[in-house]
Design a protein around this motif. Structure first.
Motif, PDB file in Angstrom:
ATOM      1  N   SER A 158     -16.395  -6.948 -31.749  1.00 43.16           N
ATOM      2  CA  SER A 158     -15.677  -6.216 -30.701  1.00 43.16           C
ATOM      3  C   SER A 158     -14.328  -5.758 -31.262  1.00 43.16           C
ATOM      4  N   PRO A 159     -14.343  -4.787 -32.196  1.00 48.03           N
ATOM      5  CA  PRO A 159     -13.101  -4.404 -32.877  1.00 48.03           C
ATOM      6  C   PRO A 159     -12.050  -3.812 -31.950  1.00 48.03           C
ATOM      7  N   ASP A 160     -12.465  -3.102 -30.909  1.00 42.73           N
ATOM      8  CA  ASP A 160     -11.473  -2.510 -30.009  1.00 42.73           C
ATOM      9  C   ASP A 160     -10.679  -3.588 -29.278  1.00 42.73           C
ATOM     10  N   THR A 161     -11.376  -4.607 -28.798  1.00 41.76           N
ATOM     11  CA  THR A 161     -10.689  -5.718 -28.132  1.00 41.76           C
ATOM     12  C   THR A 161      -9.784  -6.460 -29.109  1.00 41.76           C
ATOM     13  N   ALA A 162     -10.300  -6.691 -30.323  1.00 41.98           N
ATOM     14  CA  ALA A 162      -9.493  -7.366 -31.336  1.00 41.98           C
ATOM     15  C   ALA A 162      -8.235  -6.563 -31.650  1.00 41.98           C
ATOM     16  N   LEU A 163      -8.386  -5.254 -31.765  1.00 39.04           N
ATOM     17  CA  LEU A 163      -7.242  -4.389 -32.054  1.00 39.04           C
ATOM     18  C   LEU A 163      -6.193  -4.481 -30.957  1.00 39.04           C
ATOM     19  N   MET A 164      -6.638  -4.488 -29.719  1.00 36.56           N
ATOM     20  CA  MET A 164      -5.717  -4.571 -28.590  1.00 36.56           C
ATOM     21  C   MET A 164      -4.935  -5.894 -28.625  1.00 36.56           C
ATOM     22  N   ILE A 165      -5.617  -6.973 -28.958  1.00 35.79           N
ATOM     23  CA  ILE A 165      -4.949  -8.277 -28.988  1.00 35.79           C
ATOM     24  C   ILE A 165      -3.982  -8.355 -30.162  1.00 35.79           C
ATOM     25  N   GLN A 166      -4.402  -7.820 -31.282  1.00 39.28           N
ATOM     26  CA  GLN A 166      -3.489  -7.796 -32.434  1.00 39.28           C
ATOM     27  C   GLN A 166      -2.229  -7.016 -32.101  1.00 39.28           C
ATOM     28  N   GLN A 167      -2.402  -5.877 -31.418  1.00 35.74           N
ATOM     29  CA  GLN A 167      -1.240  -5.080 -31.041  1.00 35.74           C
ATOM     30  C   GLN A 167      -0.345  -5.847 -30.067  1.00 35.74           C
ATOM     31  N   GLN A 168      -0.961  -6.655 -29.205  1.00 35.39           N
ATOM     32  CA  GLN A 168      -0.191  -7.474 -28.271  1.00 35.39           C
ATOM     33  C   GLN A 168       0.677  -8.470 -29.030  1.00 35.39           C
ATOM     34  N   VAL A 169       0.125  -9.040 -30.083  1.00 35.98           N
ATOM     35  CA  VAL A 169       0.919  -9.960 -30.902  1.00 35.98           C
ATOM     36  C   VAL A 169       2.113  -9.238 -31.507  1.00 35.98           C
ATOM     37  N   LEU A 170       1.862  -8.036 -32.033  1.00 38.23           N
ATOM     38  CA  LEU A 170       2.937  -7.299 -32.703  1.00 38.23           C
ATOM     39  C   LEU A 170       4.020  -6.841 -31.744  1.00 38.23           C
ATOM     40  N   THR A 171       3.664  -6.534 -30.527  1.00 40.35           N
ATOM     41  CA  THR A 171       4.658  -6.017 -29.575  1.00 40.35           C
ATOM     42  C   THR A 171       5.328  -7.119 -28.776  1.00 40.35           C
ATOM     43  N   GLN A 172       4.564  -8.115 -28.330  1.00 38.08           N
ATOM     44  CA  GLN A 172       5.126  -9.160 -27.478  1.00 38.08           C
ATOM     45  C   GLN A 172       5.642 -10.367 -28.256  1.00 38.08           C
ATOM     46  N   HIS A 173       5.161 -10.539 -29.474  1.00 39.61           N
ATOM     47  CA  HIS A 173       5.569 -11.686 -30.293  1.00 39.61           C
ATOM     48  C   HIS A 173       5.888 -11.211 -31.703  1.00 39.61           C
ATOM     49  N   SER A 174       6.708 -10.179 -31.777  1.00 41.43           N
ATOM     50  CA  SER A 174       6.932  -9.516 -33.058  1.00 41.43           C
ATOM     51  C   SER A 174       7.541 -10.427 -34.104  1.00 41.43           C
ATOM     52  N   ASP A 175       8.368 -11.385 -33.674  1.00 38.36           N
ATOM     53  CA  ASP A 175       9.029 -12.256 -34.641  1.00 38.36           C
ATOM     54  C   ASP A 175       8.229 -13.520 -34.948  1.00 38.36           C
ATOM     55  N   SER A 176       6.994 -13.580 -34.482  1.00 36.81           N
ATOM     56  CA  SER A 176       6.189 -14.791 -34.678  1.00 36.81           C
ATOM     57  C   SER A 176       5.544 -14.795 -36.054  1.00 36.81           C
ATOM     58  N   ASP A 177       5.121 -15.981 -36.466  1.00 40.33           N
ATOM     59  CA  ASP A 177       4.409 -16.105 -37.731  1.00 40.33           C
ATOM     60  C   ASP A 177       3.044 -15.434 -37.668  1.00 40.33           C
ATOM     61  N   ALA A 178       2.433 -15.432 -36.491  1.00 38.47           N
ATOM     62  CA  ALA A 178       1.151 -14.749 -36.342  1.00 38.47           C
ATOM     63  C   ALA A 178       1.315 -13.258 -36.603  1.00 38.47           C
ATOM     64  N   ALA A 179       2.403 -12.671 -36.088  1.00 37.48           N
ATOM     65  CA  ALA A 179       2.659 -11.254 -36.344  1.00 37.48           C
ATOM     66  C   ALA A 179       2.877 -11.003 -37.824  1.00 37.48           C
ATOM     67  N   ALA A 180       3.574 -11.916 -38.485  1.00 39.72           N
ATOM     68  CA  ALA A 180       3.781 -11.760 -39.932  1.00 39.72           C
ATOM     69  C   ALA A 180       2.460 -11.777 -40.680  1.00 39.72           C
ATOM     70  N   GLU A 181       1.539 -12.654 -40.264  1.00 39.94           N
ATOM     71  CA  GLU A 181       0.240 -12.704 -40.923  1.00 39.94           C
ATOM     72  C   GLU A 181      -0.517 -11.390 -40.729  1.00 39.94           C
ATOM     73  N   ILE A 182      -0.452 -10.838 -39.534  1.00 34.98           N
ATOM     74  CA  ILE A 182      -1.116  -9.554 -39.278  1.00 34.98           C
ATOM     75  C   ILE A 182      -0.516  -8.464 -40.168  1.00 34.98           C
ATOM     76  N   ARG A 183       0.798  -8.433 -40.244  1.00 30.34           N
ATOM     77  CA  ARG A 183       1.448  -7.409 -41.064  1.00 30.34           C
ATOM     78  C   ARG A 183       1.056  -7.545 -42.527  1.00 30.34           C
ATOM     79  N   TRP A 184       0.999  -8.778 -43.015  1.00 24.27           N
ATOM     80  CA  TRP A 184       0.639  -8.933 -44.417  1.00 24.27           C
ATOM     81  C   TRP A 184      -0.823  -8.552 -44.651  1.00 24.27           C
ATOM     82  N   GLN A 185      -1.664  -8.807 -43.700  1.00 24.40           N
ATOM     83  CA  GLN A 185      -3.052  -8.366 -43.834  1.00 24.40           C
ATOM     84  C   GLN A 185      -3.122  -6.844 -43.934  1.00 24.40           C
ATOM     85  N   GLN A 186      -2.297  -6.163 -43.171  1.00 27.68           N
ATOM     86  CA  GLN A 186      -2.252  -4.705 -43.267  1.00 27.68           C
ATOM     87  C   GLN A 186      -1.739  -4.258 -44.632  1.00 27.68           C
ATOM     88  N   VAL A 187      -0.747  -4.980 -45.153  1.00 28.57           N
ATOM     89  CA  VAL A 187      -0.265  -4.676 -46.503  1.00 28.57           C
ATOM     90  C   VAL A 187      -1.416  -4.748 -47.496  1.00 28.57           C
TER      91      VAL A 187
END
Length: 759
Positions: free
Chosen positions: A373-402
């Motif tokens: 369910s990539p669309d749902t996963a994408l929405m949740i990932q975006q929620q992490v980046l916007t609502q918890h931008s300074d979290s370690d989970a957001a950092a992991e997502i960003r590094w995965q994108q790198v």
């Protein structure tokens, strides 16, 4: 102390701002704040799974009490540097003349210290008669060590053969200072001729190492004494064979144990990393939230998933609002048999435990990816980046994108995501890595000025990191590159005095300053009553005490794991501590320096590189053995040692002997350097993984860019090993090489504060 779990990652430390240093806002991509996951694909999001969930959640395993502070150190009346202290670390033969000159001078603290050190040296040389004059009347001038002075005087009489006077002196020490732990020494000596004193010793000071020693002796005479075995279980964690004592208590004396006894045994099992045994033992202890959680976690680490799931559920039922319940939900999600079964646990964690929301959201997104369910996963990932931008989970997502954009050779997007990580997650462990690669990619994108600023930023903000060393090499600093570091012969200046401890009595602090490390450690075993939940000051002190008696593995661990403190008030204490050079120099000690220097010079190796490799291989433990048999300081395999010995005509050796081990290990490190034209990257990688593997990787991967080559190493252990060894090397250089230390101070406020704080 309550150790982190084996899967726990090291959190990045909070740090000061770098006022006056290059501002990242001057050169961040203009589109940074507009970056989203839309249109970037989900391939990169699959990397690492729930990595953030693993290491963030483990922070609960250090439920330290807050407070502790450092105020008590400043009130110590003896916290003054004197000439005698600068001599305390020297061998007796090298300090006697100067100490005698001080001891014959006018009354002063320095004179008292010199007299005590001279007496100790003479007693240890079995020259008690010569020691007595230095001790005469010293307790009146030096009251902080009065009890120790009496004990030493008794030893001096004993060394002279005057047993009657020795006993009288020790009895006087017990009468005058019987309520102080130092009386344990006199009780121990008195007990050699009267066992009642040993009984008193174990009753009054069970945590003192002398009590442990007596208990061991009595157990050798009569092994069926569970009361003595319990004393060892509570206070003898450092014993090499403590596991067998714990096993006997569980199997032979279970009917006699109380819940408190079971908890003590379980804690001991956890300390020696026998997690399966700890798990079963915790089920017999008082059912607190932590004990129930550990019963579950130990079973999970012992690969008994079904039992672990049942026990995590018990945590939720008994303590639904405690921190351990939030962690149990994360664990249950990870243990779920299908991704769909994991989601309800994660939803509950998100709703009930806000501090774990980002972690749980990322794990939930990973679950939806597995459910296709990539669309749902994408929405949740975006929620992490916007609502918890300074979290370690957001950092992991960003590094995965790198990583995803690097694989697709889209360096501009990789560059942008990396700097979003640095901007939003500057304290995450990936931040120095991201900052460094921004510099590398800026060079490839023909933006040399941005590359220079990136490297300077890494040096300014992360001066202790491996990537600070790599940045320094790209800025042209004379710190050795992979191809030249072997030949460096750096100047090394070590501190003359010991770092100050931050907890403990005045007597303990003074013993530590004087280099009386065994006495200080013994006293600390009694004074350190808060082992499960130590303050920052207590944990730091425990690390120094362990280093003092060459318990280097646990000593370095105690200091390094201060980085796991995540409660705000404790973080501030750790930040304060890490702005002191004493902390860093304790974290990077110099055991076996003379042997390392000798054999490094003979093999024409940079001694700081050898020191760095030993720190990574063994944490300076001379008798440590790996599961495959690698032994000693440089973790030499027995078959390798035999081969090396035949090459240098060494007929007898002992791998547990530090000098022999360094002799053999440095020869082999020289050999690996010769195999790869003195390239230390390949030599160090070969030392860990073997020449065959390195040769295979060199055949598979382009090694013209060493940084890229390291990232392609397929063995995660070797990849981490290479970075760790050179990070160690860099830290030894920045802490002990005056030229580099001053150069780095001009770029980094963080490092500058260390230099300016030095006496």
């Amino acid at each position: 102390m309550l150790k982190p779990e084996p899967t726990q990652k090291k959190p990045a430390r909070s740090r000061k701002s770098s006022t006056g240093k290059p501002s990242k806002k001057q050169w961040l991509p203009r589109s940074k704040t507009a970056l989203t996951l839309a249109g970037l694909g989900l391939g990169g999001l699959m990397l690492g799974g729930a990595t953030a969930a693993v290491w963030m959640s483990d922070s609960l395993q250090l439920p330290f009490v807050s407070g502790g502070g450092f105020e008590s150190a400043s009130t110590d009346p003896l916290a003054k540097e004197t000439l005698a202290l600068s001599l305390a670390s020297l061998p007796p033969a090298q300090r006697t003349e100067q100490l005698e000159a001080i001891a014959q001078g006018a009354p002063s603290l320095d004179r008292n210290r010199a007299r005590y050190l001279l007496a100790v040296d003479l007693i240890e040389q079995d020259r008690g008669g010569s020691a007595l004059p230095w001790l005469e009347g010293l307790e009146a001038d030096y009251p902080e060590l009065a009890a120790y002075i009496l004990t030493r005087r008794g030893q001096a009489y004993a060394a002279m053969g005057n047993a009657e006077q020795a006993v009288a002196t020790w009895q006087a020490a017990v009468e005058q200072y019987g309520d102080q732990p130092v009386a344990a020494e006199s009780l121990f000596f008195l007990g050699r001729s009267n066992s009642q004193y040993h009984d008193q010793l174990m009753t009054q000071f069970p945590a003192h190492p002398r009590s442990v020693e007596v208990a061991l002796t009595r157990l050798q005479q009569n092994p069926n004494q569970p009361n003595l075995m319990l004393l060892l279980a509570r206070h003898g964690h450092y014993l090499s064979d403590i596991g067998s004592v714990l096993d006997r208590l569980r199997t032979e004396f279970a009917g006699q144990l109380t819940p408190d006894d079971w908890e003590a045994i379980a804690f001991a099992y956890w300390e020696i990393q026998r997690y399966g045994s700890a798990a079963e033992t915790y089920t017999r202890a008082e059912p607190t939230a932590l004990n129930l959680y550990r019963a579950a976690r130990g079973a999970q680490l012992d690969e008994r998933a079904s039992i672990a799931r049942e026990r995590y559920q018990a945590v939720l039922q008994a303590f639904p609002e405690e921190e351990e319940a939030g962690l149990a939900l994360i664990r249950l999600a990870a243990l779920a048999q299908t991704p769909a079964q994991a989601i309800p646990f994660l939803d509950r964690a998100i709703e009930q435990f806000p501090d774990r929301a980002a972690e749980a959201l990322k794990a939930k997104a990973d679950a939806f990816l597995q459910l296709n369910s990539p669309d749902t996963a994408l929405m949740i990932q975006q929620q992490v980046l916007t609502q918890h931008s300074d979290s370690d989970a957001a950092a992991e997502i960003r590094w995965q994108q790198v990583e995803q954009h690097v694989r697709s050779n889209n360096l501009q997007s990789a560059w942008e995501w990396a700097w979003q990580l640095v901007e939003e997650n500057p304290n995450h462990e990936h931040a120095p890595r991201a900052g460094f690669w921004v510099g590398k990619w800026a060079t490839q994108l023909d933006r040399p000025e941005e590359a220079r600023q990136a490297y300077e930023y890494v040096l300014a903000e992360y001066p202790e990191s491996y990537y600070a060393w790599r940045s320094a090499t790209f800025l042209g600093w004379d710190v050795g590159n992979f191809g030249t570091v072997r030949d460096k012969l750096p100047e090394v200046v070590k501190p003359e005095v010991r770092p100050e401890v931050l907890a403990g009595s005045t007597s303990l602090r003074e013993l530590h300053r004087l280099g009386q490390t065994r006495d200080a450690w013994s006293l600390w075993q009694v004074e350190f009553t808060n082992r499960v939940q130590p303050t920052v000051a207590e944990q730091y002190t425990d690390g120094l005490m362990r280093l003092g008696v060459n318990d280097n593995l646990d000593g370095i661990f105690m200091l390094a794991s201060l980085d796991f403190r995540d409660r705000p008030e404790e973080r501030q204490e750790v930040i304060q501590l890490q702005q002191q050079i004493d902390y860093w120099q304790a974290l990077y000690p110099f055991p076996y320096a003379e042997s390392i220097k000798q054999w490094s010079q003979q093999r024409q190796l940079n001694p700081m590189l050898v020191m760095a490799l030993i720190r990574q291989e063994s944490r300076f433990e001379p008798k440590i053995r790996s599961v495959v048999g690698a032994t000693g300081l440089m973790q030499v395999m027995p078959e390798t040692a035999d081969w090396v010995a035949s090459q240098i005509s060494l007929t007898q050796y002992n791998l547990e002997d530090p000098n022999d081990n360094i002799n053999l290990g440095t020869w082999y490190l020289d050999y690996t350097h010769q195999e790869y034209a003195d390239n230390s990257l390949f030599a160090v990688a070969s030392y860990n993984a073997g020449p065959g593997n390195v040769a295979s990787w060199m055949g598979r991967f382009d090694y013209s860019d060493p940084d890229q080559f390291i990232e392609q190493i397929p063995f995660n252990e070797t990849k981490g090993y290479v970075k760790a060894v050179f990070e160690n090397y860099w830290n030894y250089m920045r802490l002990y090489n005056p030229e580099l230390s001053q150069q780095l101070a001009s770029h980094s406020d963080t490092h500058s504060s260390l230099v300016s704080a030095q006496p």
